[in-house]
Design a protein around this motif. Structure first.
Motif, mmCIF file in Angstrom:
data_model
loop_
_atom_site.group_PDB
_atom_site.id
_atom_site.type_symbol
_atom_site.label_atom_id
_atom_site.label_comp_id
_atom_site.label_asym_id
_atom_site.label_seq_id
_atom_site.Cartn_x
_atom_site.Cartn_y
_atom_site.Cartn_z
ATOM 1 N N SER A 7 0.845 -1.192 0.000
ATOM 2 C CA SER A 7 0.000 0.000 0.000
ATOM 3 C C SER A 7 0.884 1.247 0.000
ATOM 4 C CB SER A 7 -0.896 0.008 1.232
ATOM 5 O OG SER A 7 -0.117 0.215 2.395
ATOM 6 N N SER A 8 0.306 2.357 -0.403
ATOM 7 C CA SER A 8 1.033 3.629 -0.382
ATOM 8 C C SER A 8 1.450 3.972 1.045
ATOM 9 C CB SER A 8 0.174 4.750 -0.955
ATOM 10 O OG SER A 8 -0.073 4.511 -2.319
ATOM 11 N N ALA A 9 0.579 3.694 2.002
ATOM 12 C CA ALA A 9 0.904 3.976 3.411
ATOM 13 C C ALA A 9 2.114 3.152 3.862
ATOM 14 C CB ALA A 9 -0.300 3.687 4.306
ATOM 15 N N ALA A 10 2.176 1.899 3.436
ATOM 16 C CA ALA A 10 3.315 1.049 3.807
ATOM 17 C C ALA A 10 4.612 1.589 3.198
ATOM 18 C CB ALA A 10 3.077 -0.388 3.357
ATOM 19 N N VAL A 11 4.531 2.084 1.965
ATOM 20 C CA VAL A 11 5.721 2.649 1.318
ATOM 21 C C VAL A 11 6.165 3.916 2.044
ATOM 22 C CG1 VAL A 11 6.542 3.800 -0.786
ATOM 23 C CG2 VAL A 11 5.327 1.621 -0.932
ATOM 24 N N ARG A 12 5.214 4.781 2.387
ATOM 25 C CA ARG A 12 5.575 6.005 3.124
ATOM 26 C C ARG A 12 6.221 5.652 4.468
ATOM 27 N NH1 ARG A 12 0.947 7.875 0.505
ATOM 28 N NH2 ARG A 12 -0.432 7.242 2.176
ATOM 29 N N THR A 13 5.666 4.673 5.154
ATOM 30 C CA THR A 13 6.227 4.247 6.436
ATOM 31 C C THR A 13 7.639 3.702 6.254
ATOM 32 O OG1 THR A 13 4.036 3.755 7.307
ATOM 33 C CG2 THR A 13 5.899 2.682 8.403
ATOM 34 N N ARG A 14 7.826 2.846 5.241
ATOM 35 C CA ARG A 14 9.155 2.283 4.973
ATOM 36 C C ARG A 14 10.150 3.379 4.613
ATOM 37 N NH1 ARG A 14 10.237 -2.778 5.243
ATOM 38 N NH2 ARG A 14 8.589 -4.301 5.076
ATOM 39 N N CYS A 15 9.712 4.351 3.810
ATOM 40 C CA CYS A 15 10.594 5.474 3.433
ATOM 41 C C CYS A 15 11.051 6.226 4.677
ATOM 42 C CB CYS A 15 9.883 6.441 2.493
ATOM 43 S SG CYS A 15 9.896 5.925 0.785
ATOM 44 N N THR A 16 10.099 6.553 5.529
ATOM 45 C CA THR A 16 10.422 7.301 6.738
ATOM 46 C C THR A 16 11.394 6.510 7.602
ATOM 47 O OG1 THR A 16 8.273 8.386 6.684
ATOM 48 C CG2 THR A 16 9.437 8.388 8.793
ATOM 49 N N ARG A 17 11.104 5.236 7.787
ATOM 50 C CA ARG A 17 11.966 4.384 8.620
ATOM 51 C C ARG A 17 13.350 4.214 7.987
ATOM 52 N NH1 ARG A 17 9.103 -0.713 9.769
ATOM 53 N NH2 ARG A 17 9.475 -1.085 7.574
ATOM 54 N N ALA A 18 13.384 3.970 6.677
ATOM 55 C CA ALA A 18 14.667 3.748 5.997
ATOM 56 C C ALA A 18 15.521 5.017 6.015
ATOM 57 C CB ALA A 18 14.431 3.288 4.561
ATOM 58 N N LEU A 19 14.916 6.166 5.753
ATOM 59 C CA LEU A 19 15.684 7.413 5.769
ATOM 60 C C LEU A 19 16.173 7.731 7.178
ATOM 61 C CD1 LEU A 19 13.667 9.627 3.278
ATOM 62 C CD2 LEU A 19 15.861 8.483 2.899
ATOM 63 N N GLY A 20 15.330 7.464 8.166
ATOM 64 C CA GLY A 20 15.760 7.662 9.555
ATOM 65 C C GLY A 20 16.932 6.779 9.901
ATOM 66 N N ARG A 21 16.875 5.540 9.466
ATOM 67 C CA ARG A 21 17.961 4.598 9.732
ATOM 68 C C ARG A 21 19.239 5.045 9.014
ATOM 69 N NH1 ARG A 21 20.923 1.689 12.809
ATOM 70 N NH2 ARG A 21 21.662 -0.253 11.919
ATOM 71 N N LEU A 22 19.101 5.518 7.773
ATOM 72 C CA LEU A 22 20.275 6.005 7.043
ATOM 73 C C LEU A 22 20.889 7.209 7.760
ATOM 74 C CD1 LEU A 22 19.188 5.690 3.303
ATOM 75 C CD2 LEU A 22 20.977 4.393 4.482
ATOM 76 N N ARG A 23 20.043 8.090 8.268
ATOM 77 C CA ARG A 23 20.563 9.249 9.019
ATOM 78 C C ARG A 23 21.318 8.784 10.260
ATOM 79 N NH1 ARG A 23 15.345 11.335 7.595
ATOM 80 N NH2 ARG A 23 15.616 12.817 5.912
ATOM 81 N N GLU A 24 20.784 7.772 10.942
ATOM 82 C CA GLU A 24 21.476 7.215 12.114
ATOM 83 C C GLU A 24 22.836 6.642 11.718
ATOM 84 O OE1 GLU A 24 19.308 4.129 14.099
ATOM 85 O OE2 GLU A 24 17.528 5.378 14.315
ATOM 86 N N LEU A 25 22.829 5.871 10.630
ATOM 87 C CA LEU A 25 24.053 5.202 10.201
ATOM 88 C C LEU A 25 25.100 6.183 9.694
ATOM 89 C CD1 LEU A 25 22.454 2.196 8.305
ATOM 90 C CD2 LEU A 25 23.710 2.093 10.463
ATOM 91 N N LEU A 26 24.652 7.196 8.989
ATOM 92 C CA LEU A 26 25.589 8.137 8.382
ATOM 93 C C LEU A 26 25.975 9.272 9.323
ATOM 94 C CD1 LEU A 26 24.021 8.254 4.843
ATOM 95 C CD2 LEU A 26 26.128 7.107 5.515
ATOM 96 N N GLY A 27 25.048 9.653 10.186
ATOM 97 C CA GLY A 27 25.305 10.680 11.183
ATOM 98 C C GLY A 27 26.152 11.809 10.679
ATOM 99 N N GLU A 28 27.223 12.084 11.377
ATOM 100 C CA GLU A 28 28.100 13.184 11.021
ATOM 101 C C GLU A 28 28.940 12.885 9.783
ATOM 102 O OE1 GLU A 28 30.263 14.784 14.317
ATOM 103 O OE2 GLU A 28 28.590 14.380 15.664
ATOM 104 N N GLU A 29 29.084 11.597 9.445
ATOM 105 C CA GLU A 29 29.880 11.254 8.261
ATOM 106 C C GLU A 29 29.312 11.901 7.010
ATOM 107 O OE1 GLU A 29 30.966 7.141 7.552
ATOM 108 O OE2 GLU A 29 30.547 6.718 9.641
ATOM 109 N N LEU A 30 27.978 11.929 6.894
ATOM 110 C CA LEU A 30 27.350 12.504 5.715
ATOM 111 C C LEU A 30 27.672 13.988 5.630
ATOM 112 C CD1 LEU A 30 25.639 11.977 3.263
ATOM 113 C CD2 LEU A 30 23.633 12.489 4.614
ATOM 114 N N GLY A 31 27.602 14.685 6.741
ATOM 115 C CA GLY A 31 27.931 16.098 6.758
ATOM 116 C C GLY A 31 29.386 16.341 6.356
ATOM 117 N N GLU A 32 30.256 15.448 6.781
ATOM 118 C CA GLU A 32 31.684 15.551 6.443
ATOM 119 C C GLU A 32 31.877 15.477 4.935
ATOM 120 O OE1 GLU A 32 35.281 12.359 6.548
ATOM 121 O OE2 GLU A 32 34.149 12.616 8.409
ATOM 122 N N TYR A 33 31.154 14.531 4.284
ATOM 123 C CA TYR A 33 31.299 14.369 2.839
ATOM 124 C C TYR A 33 30.596 15.485 2.080
ATOM 125 C CZ TYR A 33 33.299 9.810 3.656
ATOM 126 O OH TYR A 33 34.114 8.802 4.055
#
Length: 174
Positions: free
Chosen positions: A145-171
């Motif tokens: 469903s569209s709702a499931a995709v939106r939820t997965r997007c939010t969760r996946a992007l949040g997880r990527l932000r956690e994983l990348l943290g300050e490293e992303l800002g550095e790059y």
């Protein structure tokens, strides 16, 4: 298949194979069971092109055969993830390659972060942000469903932000 259709398919396959391969590499990027292995990406592209070939008579008449091919690729990846044998083991070796144009450390960091996402979350990120598909198109590809995709997007992007943290800002500051 008649020769004109076969020629039309061959042109389509030649034009799309590179893009399908890049998408497949992102989908399988650094998978803990396949780290550094591009063979699965190649297999997924071959499977996709084979499925397209069998149905080319119908597919060639759809509005967006390239989008259809991406859908087939994503579904093949998700099916592979579901049926992967528990006997497969991860490898820690990454093959030596010449550096591609672009920022290699950033690329490796992003691929490592993608690899740490569950397969469906990774598929959502690739479809939404690499393929630039809408929520509805992504939902259709993933049979969700569209709702499931939106939820997965939010969760996946949040997880990527956690994983990348300050490293992303550095790059990004480069």
């Amino acid at each position: 298949m008649r020769q004109p259709r076969a020629d039309e398919y061959a042109r389509f396959a030649a034009a799309r194979a590179g893009h399908l391969y890049r998408s497949a590499c992102l989908l399988t990027a650094g998978d803990t069971h396949l780290a550094g292995d591009t063979h699965l990406a190649e297999d997924l592209v071959q499977e996709t092109l084979g499925r397209i070939y069998v149905r080319w008579g119908r597919i060639s008449r759809v509005d967006n055969p390239a989008g259809y091919a991406q859908t087939v690729l994503t579904r093949a990846f998700l099916a592979h993830q579901r049926r992967r044998s528990s006997t497969e083991r991860a490898t820690g070796a990454i093959p030596d390659r010449a550096a591609a144009d672009g920022d290699l450390p950033l690329r490796l960091t992003l691929l490592q972060a993608l690899a740490r996402l569950p397969a469906k979350d990774r598929a959502v990120v690739v479809l939404r942000y690499w393929e630039d598909r809408s929520v509805e198109e992504t939902a259709d590809v993933m049979n969700a469903s569209s709702a499931a995709v939106r939820t997965r997007c939010t969760r996946a992007l949040g997880r990527l932000r956690e994983l990348l943290g300050e490293e992303l800002g550095e790059y990004a500051a480069r």
